[in-house]
Motif scaffolding. Structure first.
Motif, mmCIF file in Angstrom:
data_model
loop_
_atom_site.group_PDB
_atom_site.id
_atom_site.type_symbol
_atom_site.label_atom_id
_atom_site.label_comp_id
_atom_site.label_asym_id
_atom_site.label_seq_id
_atom_site.Cartn_x
_atom_site.Cartn_y
_atom_site.Cartn_z
ATOM 1 N N THR A 195 16.025 -35.452 49.853
ATOM 2 C CA THR A 195 16.834 -35.422 51.072
ATOM 3 C C THR A 195 17.962 -34.412 50.940
ATOM 4 O OG1 THR A 195 16.310 -37.705 51.627
ATOM 5 C CG2 THR A 195 18.326 -36.806 52.571
ATOM 6 N N ALA A 196 18.642 -34.416 49.795
ATOM 7 C CA ALA A 196 19.740 -33.464 49.571
ATOM 8 C C ALA A 196 19.222 -32.028 49.647
ATOM 9 C CB ALA A 196 20.407 -33.731 48.225
ATOM 10 N N HIS A 197 18.095 -31.768 49.007
ATOM 11 C CA HIS A 197 17.539 -30.407 49.014
ATOM 12 C C HIS A 197 17.068 -30.008 50.406
ATOM 13 C CE1 HIS A 197 14.549 -27.204 48.368
ATOM 14 N NE2 HIS A 197 15.495 -26.764 47.564
ATOM 15 N N ARG A 198 16.441 -30.933 51.100
ATOM 16 C CA ARG A 198 15.966 -30.653 52.462
ATOM 17 C C ARG A 198 17.143 -30.303 53.371
ATOM 18 N NH1 ARG A 198 12.444 -34.313 52.464
ATOM 19 N NH2 ARG A 198 13.824 -36.027 52.991
ATOM 20 N N ARG A 199 18.241 -31.069 53.259
ATOM 21 C CA ARG A 199 19.415 -30.801 54.099
ATOM 22 C C ARG A 199 20.046 -29.458 53.713
ATOM 23 N NH1 ARG A 199 22.075 -34.837 57.109
ATOM 24 N NH2 ARG A 199 20.147 -35.999 56.761
ATOM 25 N N PHE A 200 20.106 -29.157 52.405
ATOM 26 C CA PHE A 200 20.607 -27.861 51.953
ATOM 27 C C PHE A 200 19.793 -26.733 52.577
ATOM 28 C CE2 PHE A 200 19.865 -24.372 48.925
ATOM 29 C CZ PHE A 200 21.127 -23.807 48.908
ATOM 30 N N THR A 201 18.483 -26.876 52.588
ATOM 31 C CA THR A 201 17.601 -25.852 53.146
ATOM 32 C C THR A 201 17.852 -25.674 54.642
ATOM 33 O OG1 THR A 201 15.942 -26.319 51.458
ATOM 34 C CG2 THR A 201 15.189 -25.172 53.438
ATOM 35 N N VAL A 202 17.952 -26.763 55.369
ATOM 36 C CA VAL A 202 18.216 -26.705 56.811
ATOM 37 C C VAL A 202 19.560 -26.035 57.070
ATOM 38 C CG1 VAL A 202 18.737 -28.128 58.845
ATOM 39 C CG2 VAL A 202 16.754 -28.662 57.422
ATOM 40 N N TRP A 203 20.572 -26.430 56.309
ATOM 41 C CA TRP A 203 21.901 -25.840 56.488
ATOM 42 C C TRP A 203 21.894 -24.353 56.154
ATOM 43 C CZ3 TRP A 203 24.837 -30.249 53.560
ATOM 44 C CH2 TRP A 203 24.922 -31.375 54.390
ATOM 45 N N SER A 204 21.172 -23.977 55.112
ATOM 46 C CA SER A 204 21.096 -22.564 54.730
ATOM 47 C C SER A 204 20.431 -21.749 55.825
ATOM 48 C CB SER A 204 20.328 -22.403 53.418
ATOM 49 O OG SER A 204 21.023 -23.031 52.362
ATOM 50 N N GLU A 205 19.326 -22.254 56.354
ATOM 51 C CA GLU A 205 18.617 -21.559 57.431
ATOM 52 C C GLU A 205 19.459 -21.464 58.699
ATOM 53 O OE1 GLU A 205 14.969 -23.746 57.686
ATOM 54 O OE2 GLU A 205 14.132 -22.771 55.898
ATOM 55 N N TRP B 210 18.178 -30.251 41.337
ATOM 56 C CA TRP B 210 18.072 -31.183 42.466
ATOM 57 C C TRP B 210 17.456 -32.498 42.010
ATOM 58 C CZ3 TRP B 210 20.718 -30.170 46.673
ATOM 59 C CH2 TRP B 210 20.993 -28.844 47.011
ATOM 60 N N ARG B 211 16.417 -32.430 41.191
ATOM 61 C CA ARG B 211 15.711 -33.647 40.789
ATOM 62 C C ARG B 211 16.557 -34.564 39.915
ATOM 63 N NH1 ARG B 211 13.514 -29.518 37.936
ATOM 64 N NH2 ARG B 211 13.599 -29.647 35.662
ATOM 65 N N HIS B 212 17.674 -34.053 39.390
ATOM 66 C CA HIS B 212 18.552 -34.855 38.539
ATOM 67 C C HIS B 212 19.811 -35.320 39.266
ATOM 68 C CE1 HIS B 212 15.980 -34.157 35.181
ATOM 69 N NE2 HIS B 212 16.187 -32.844 35.191
ATOM 70 N N LEU B 213 19.828 -35.201 40.593
ATOM 71 C CA LEU B 213 20.977 -35.669 41.366
ATOM 72 C C LEU B 213 21.219 -37.146 41.053
ATOM 73 C CD1 LEU B 213 23.058 -35.044 43.656
ATOM 74 C CD2 LEU B 213 21.361 -35.958 45.239
ATOM 75 N N PRO B 214 22.412 -37.514 40.592
ATOM 76 C CA PRO B 214 22.672 -38.916 40.245
ATOM 77 C C PRO B 214 22.500 -39.852 41.443
ATOM 78 C CG PRO B 214 24.370 -37.493 39.320
ATOM 79 C CD PRO B 214 23.543 -36.645 40.251
ATOM 80 N N GLU B 215 21.990 -41.038 41.175
ATOM 81 C CA GLU B 215 21.763 -42.040 42.221
ATOM 82 C C GLU B 215 23.048 -42.464 42.907
ATOM 83 O OE1 GLU B 215 19.526 -45.332 40.705
ATOM 84 O OE2 GLU B 215 17.849 -44.063 40.100
ATOM 85 N N LYS B 216 24.185 -42.286 42.224
ATOM 86 C CA LYS B 216 25.467 -42.719 42.795
ATOM 87 C C LYS B 216 25.803 -42.017 44.107
ATOM 88 C CE LYS B 216 28.176 -39.610 39.903
ATOM 89 N NZ LYS B 216 29.114 -39.566 38.801
ATOM 90 N N THR C 11 28.636 -33.747 50.109
ATOM 91 C CA THR C 11 29.203 -33.914 48.770
ATOM 92 C C THR C 11 28.122 -33.809 47.705
ATOM 93 O OG1 THR C 11 30.973 -35.291 49.663
ATOM 94 C CG2 THR C 11 30.577 -35.444 47.293
ATOM 95 N N ALA C 12 26.968 -34.411 47.940
ATOM 96 C CA ALA C 12 25.858 -34.338 46.988
ATOM 97 C C ALA C 12 25.388 -32.895 46.826
ATOM 98 C CB ALA C 12 24.705 -35.226 47.439
ATOM 99 N N VAL C 13 25.292 -32.164 47.920
ATOM 100 C CA VAL C 13 24.867 -30.759 47.866
ATOM 101 C C VAL C 13 25.908 -29.937 47.103
ATOM 102 C CG1 VAL C 13 24.447 -28.688 49.255
ATOM 103 C CG2 VAL C 13 23.415 -30.869 49.915
ATOM 104 N N VAL C 14 27.183 -30.159 47.389
ATOM 105 C CA VAL C 14 28.242 -29.433 46.676
ATOM 106 C C VAL C 14 28.179 -29.755 45.188
ATOM 107 C CG1 VAL C 14 30.759 -29.276 46.358
ATOM 108 C CG2 VAL C 14 29.771 -29.175 48.657
ATOM 109 N N TYR C 15 27.906 -31.006 44.846
ATOM 110 C CA TYR C 15 27.783 -31.384 43.439
ATOM 111 C C TYR C 15 26.691 -30.559 42.752
ATOM 112 C CZ TYR C 15 26.703 -34.010 39.241
ATOM 113 O OH TYR C 15 26.449 -34.347 37.942
ATOM 114 N N VAL C 16 25.523 -30.483 43.370
ATOM 115 C CA VAL C 16 24.418 -29.724 42.772
ATOM 116 C C VAL C 16 24.793 -28.247 42.653
ATOM 117 C CG1 VAL C 16 22.052 -28.919 43.125
ATOM 118 C CG2 VAL C 16 22.613 -31.325 43.484
ATOM 119 N N LEU C 17 25.382 -27.685 43.691
ATOM 120 C CA LEU C 17 25.700 -26.261 43.687
ATOM 121 C C LEU C 17 26.803 -25.899 42.690
ATOM 122 C CD1 LEU C 17 25.592 -25.503 47.521
ATOM 123 C CD2 LEU C 17 23.807 -25.098 45.810
ATOM 124 N N THR C 18 27.742 -26.798 42.479
ATOM 125 C CA THR C 18 28.860 -26.472 41.595
ATOM 126 C C THR C 18 28.652 -26.918 40.150
ATOM 127 O OG1 THR C 18 30.046 -28.496 42.195
ATOM 128 C CG2 THR C 18 30.544 -26.490 43.465
#
Length: 119
Positions: A69-79, A56-62, A44-51
């Motif tokens: 972590t969100a960016h790292r997971r996005f990178t792993v998923w992309s690869e 990435w650095r402004h991802l809300p704490e909520k 959900t956090a990754v989808v929020y950033v993408l949409t």
């Protein structure tokens, strides 16, 4: 994060399609780090950033995870090819429901390589 925002960004149907496609969490061999996170929250956090266009650095704490972590997971998923496989799964699901008309398609000529001597 509110349940409404989470369900709006990643509806249950999308969550069901993506869940089996997500690579499994692997702990780091050297140990340390944090406990595995809820994959739906990370997705959900990754989808929020993408949409949203949010950096990435402004991802809300909520969202309950760090921007790194969100960016790292996005990178792993992309690869791992997640986005291509998810796109195919969505098309397959819509096709199975009869919600896609496969009789026509549009190709963007700017993205199709022209071959020398082709007619």
């Amino acid at each position: 994060m509110s349940a409404n925002l989470s369900r709006r960004l990643v509806p249950d149907g999308l969550r069901e399609l993506v869940a089996p496609l997500l690579p499994s969490f692997k702990s780091r061999p050297q140990g340390g780090g944090t406990a595995p996170l809820d994959e739906r929250a990370v997705f959900t956090a990754v989808v929020y950033v993408l949409t949203s266009g949010c950096a990435w650095r402004h991802l809300p704490e909520k969202f309950g995870l760090s921007p790194a972590t969100a960016h790292r997971r996005f990178t792993v998923w992309s690869e791992a090819g997640l986005w291509r496989r998810l796109h195919r799964a969505v098309l397959d699901e819509l096709g199975a429901r009869g919600e896609i008309d496969w009789t026509s398609a549009i190709v963007d000529a700017a993205s199709v390589r022209a071959k020398r001597g082709a007619r």
